[in-house]
Scaffold this active site. Sequence first.
Site: not given
Ligand code: AMP
Length: 220
Positions: A13, A88, A127, A160, A171
């Site tokens: 994404k 999400r 990554r 990360r 996740r």
């Molecule tokens: P990402 O970079 O999109 O993989 O997001 C990393 C982390 O941020 C996720 O594992 C969640 O802990 C938090 N996060 C990102 N977007 C959301 C969302 N829409 N709702 C809740 N938590 C989020």
Amino acid sequence: MKLVLLGAPGAGKGTQAKGLSKELKLAHISTGDILRIAIKENTPLGQKAKRYVETGELVPDSLVTQMVIERLSSDDVKDGFILDGFPRNRQQASDLDNFLSGRNTCNYFVLYLDASEKTLIKRLSGRRICRKCQAVYHLINFPPLKEMTCDHCQGELYQRSDDKEETIKNRLEVYQRQTAPVVEYYFKQKRLIHIKSDDDAPLVLRQMLEVLAKPFSSRS
Ligand code: AMP
């Protein structure tokens, strides 16, 4: 054009949103990036979100939805946006619809990036990210020229904390439980465009641009 990118962690994404944002000149809104910056800067939002992000759990809707609505209300997104990482869960999806229909701008499409679990795990565990400019590398698929050093700004690369093996597993479980039902929600709304995303990023980007150039009825 208004786009939502949906898909499991590791589906691509973030990478695809950056490519699309550059090609289509759309604002890229990544909830993960906004949260990571808030955590790094130790803001009140960052303090509340930290433990969820680090363990791979979803940050509570009340925090994230407010954050997205504020961002979507800014001037630079009025001509279009790419939402990466939001919604999400079902609640976030209907909150987004309520917000956009209140502004008469509910005409968006959802690109669903679909990759195999093997691809997701391989991408996430390899990554590495630049601390300075946030450029994304992969130990095998896209390594930097000099070990653990960014090609662009010479910044140090890091992993990360939520890309460590035990958190990746959580996740992916959270995705299955909470985010996968959103795919169905958008399918029923006839907004969903299915993109296989196991291939290398440039190929997937090209497919998406081709699909977006067609009329919607012939897209999926
Ligand atoms: P990402 O970079 O999109 O993989 O997001 C990393 C982390 O941020 C996720 O594992 C969640 O802990 C938090 N996060 C990102 N977007 C959301 C969302 N829409 N709702 C809740 N938590 C989020």
